[in-house]
Design a protein around this motif. Structure first.
Motif, PDB file in Angstrom:
ATOM      1  N   LYS A  81      33.055  -0.534  -2.072  1.00 37.40           N
ATOM      2  CA  LYS A  81      33.952  -0.747  -0.935  1.00 37.40           C
ATOM      3  C   LYS A  81      34.057   0.577  -0.198  1.00 37.40           C
ATOM      4  N   ALA A  95      42.467  -3.076  -4.687  1.00 35.03           N
ATOM      5  CA  ALA A  95      41.407  -4.095  -4.599  1.00 35.03           C
ATOM      6  C   ALA A  95      40.371  -3.922  -5.716  1.00 35.03           C
ATOM      7  N   CYS A  96      39.993  -2.675  -6.040  1.00 36.82           N
ATOM      8  CA  CYS A  96      38.916  -2.482  -7.032  1.00 36.82           C
ATOM      9  C   CYS A  96      39.336  -2.921  -8.438  1.00 36.82           C
ATOM     10  N   ILE A  98      41.455  -5.220  -9.111  1.00 39.80           N
ATOM     11  CA  ILE A  98      41.523  -6.690  -9.041  1.00 39.80           C
ATOM     12  C   ILE A  98      40.116  -7.265  -9.266  1.00 39.80           C
ATOM     13  N   VAL A  99      39.151  -6.707  -8.541  1.00 40.02           N
ATOM     14  CA  VAL A  99      37.772  -7.220  -8.638  1.00 40.02           C
ATOM     15  C   VAL A  99      37.237  -7.033 -10.061  1.00 40.02           C
ATOM     16  N   SER A 272      44.951  -5.629   0.810  1.00 34.60           N
ATOM     17  CA  SER A 272      44.250  -5.414  -0.468  1.00 34.60           C
ATOM     18  C   SER A 272      43.695  -6.728  -1.007  1.00 34.60           C
ATOM     19  N   ALA A 276      39.799  -7.589  -1.704  1.00 26.84           N
ATOM     20  CA  ALA A 276      39.365  -8.001  -3.048  1.00 26.84           C
ATOM     21  C   ALA A 276      38.676  -9.363  -2.979  1.00 26.84           C
ATOM     22  N   ALA A 295      41.962 -13.515  -6.930  1.00 30.72           N
ATOM     23  CA  ALA A 295      42.543 -12.181  -6.720  1.00 30.72           C
ATOM     24  C   ALA A 295      44.065 -12.230  -6.892  1.00 30.72           C
ATOM     25  N   ALA A 304      44.978  -7.139 -13.445  1.00 27.43           N
ATOM     26  CA  ALA A 304      44.482  -6.066 -12.564  1.00 27.43           C
ATOM     27  C   ALA A 304      45.154  -4.740 -12.917  1.00 27.43           C
TER      28      ALA A 304
END
Ligand code: URA
Length: 433
Positions: A81, A95-96, A98-99, A272, A276, A295, A304
């Motif tokens: 990202k 976001a990271c 979560i992914v 975010s 994600a 997410a 997360a």
């Protein structure tokens, strides 16, 4: 081939061939082409632009100028990202994880703060004990065991960009779409992920002040990524107003953890989650709606936050500052700036607010400046909010008491209080594929 002839060609608006671009970049990195000739070329590019092909070739040559990370040893799909830079933009920290909690693999190198915009590495460095530099083995092992590793940029990643960026910075040639696109995408391609989600910011706190320019930059970068065989999507998101309510390094880590606990500001949570969900979509986790639901679940079920804590511990950090079991060290000095009259916040100049954070010590005034991890701003009122005369708009925090007066004066000038509530602004303007 002579650099003089290439400068002349570009000055007259002609396209450079693949060989000419390789000659000029490789020669510049080796020191065979001097700064004064490259400066003239950058200015010629600024005025004449580049075709899509020239920009793609420039990016490839820059990506090949140093280390190229091979992530193929990592089991599962890797996704990266990149944000073009903003104020209060801590979405990587949300976001990271979560992914990664949803099964994506994040092996990410992040940058330091640039001018008025913050950098993820500076935020991570605010976590006590966290190591932003790992050996290759440690980096891969952390991704294997935690699904995610966030580290600083390797010293030899796209060295052509490092040299060119330093020159652009002092020759007024940063704000050129082919030059920004090749700078960002050369680093992304060299970093090796199979999919790339770009967050292109637009507004007062962004490089791209207008939506039109942001979309053109996004289209250019998406085309480069796809041509290089990487699944690439861009979201155009708002940076007219700072994102969330915290600006500054430990302040932003704290706010990110709050969002992962299901708390925190709605705008930050929304952007975010959108990032994600798009990252999950890029690596084939389902339809856009299914990825969004996935997410949201990763926040609701705590997975997360647990993923972020696992990564922080694996990299030597104290994860208790994320769970609320321990607090970051507070800044010793603070001051509130209060509303001079009743009304609504009708303008927040995000760039000027980012500059306030630098004055307080949260960013670097020069390359050598030392970051104050506790410095920054806590926003109590944002764009569209009602405020009474004398109510606090912001709390300024710093370890350098002497900065508070200037910061307070600048913050007052960056905000407008008007009589009527302004129209709401969208957080996400477009999705570019
Ligand atoms: N960020 C980069 O990495 N490069 C640019 O040119 C602008 C923003």
């Amino acid at each position: 081939m002579h650099m003089y002839d290439l400068i002349t060609k570009k000055k007259h608006g002609a396209a450079l061939t693949d060989e000419e671009i390789a000659f000029m970049i490789e020669g510049y990195v080796k020191g065979e082409i001097p700064d004064y000739q490259m400066s003239a070329m950058l200015m010629a590019i600024w005025f004449s632009g580049m075709t899509d092909r020239e920009t793609a070739v420039l990016t490839q040559v820059m990506a090949r100028s140093g280390d190229q990370i091979d992530l193929s040893a990592i089991a599962g799909k890797t996704v990266d990202k990149h944000s073009t830079g903003g104020v209060g933009d801590k979405t990587t920290l949300i976001a990271c994880p979560i992914v990664a909690a949803c099964g994506g693999k994040i092996a990410k190198m992040s940058g330091r703060g640039l001018g008025h915009t913050g950098g993820t590495v500076d935020k991570l460095a605010a976590i006590p004990g966290y190591r932003t530099e790992l050996t290759r083995e440690e980096f891969f092992h952390t991704v294997e065991t935690c699904g995610i590793s966030l580290i600083g940029q390797s010293g030899n990643l796209a060295p052509a960009d490092k040299k060119l960026y330093a020159l652009r910075d002092v020759t007024a040639t940063v704000d050129s779409i082919p030059l920004i696109a090749s700078s960002i995408m050369s680093k992304k391609l060299a970093a090796g992920a199979s999919a790339i989600l770009l967050d292109v910011k637009t507004g007062s706190g962004a490089f791209m002040k207008t939506q039109e320019d942001a979309i053109r930059l996004a289209q250019t970068m998406v085309a480069i990524g796809e041509a290089a065989g990487r699944r690439t999507v861009a979201l155009i998101t708002d940076m007219d107003v700072p994102l969330g309510c915290g600006i500054g390094n430990s302040i932003e880590v704290r706010e990110s953890a709050a969002v992962l606990r299901g708390e925190g500001p709605a705008d930050l949570r929304e952007v975010s989650l959108a990032l994600a969900a798009n990252m999950l979509f890029l690596i084939g986790k389902g339809t856009p709606a299914a990825c969004r639901a996935m997410a949201e679940r990763a926040i609701a079920d705590g997975s997360a936050l647990a993923t972020l804590c696992r990564m922080v511990r694996a990299q030597g950090g104290d994860a208790r500052v994320l769970t609320g079991e321990a607090n970051f060290e507070a800044a010793p000095f603070s001051r509130e700036v209060c509303a001079p009259r009743a009304g609504f916040v009708t303008r927040m100049d995000a760039e000027a607010i980012g500059e306030v954070s630098v004055v307080l010590g949260a960013g670097r005034e020069t390359k050598e400046s030392v970051i104050d991890p506790a410095a920054g701003l806590i926003l109590h009122r944002k764009y569209g909010d009602a405020v009474q005369a004398g109510e606090p708009l912001v709390t300024l925090c710093t370890s350098r008491q002497e900065t508070l007066a200037e910061a307070a004066q600048r913050y007052g000038a960056a905000i407008t209080i008007g009589e009527t509530r302004p129209a709401p602004r969208p957080l996400i303007f477009a999705r570019v594929t």
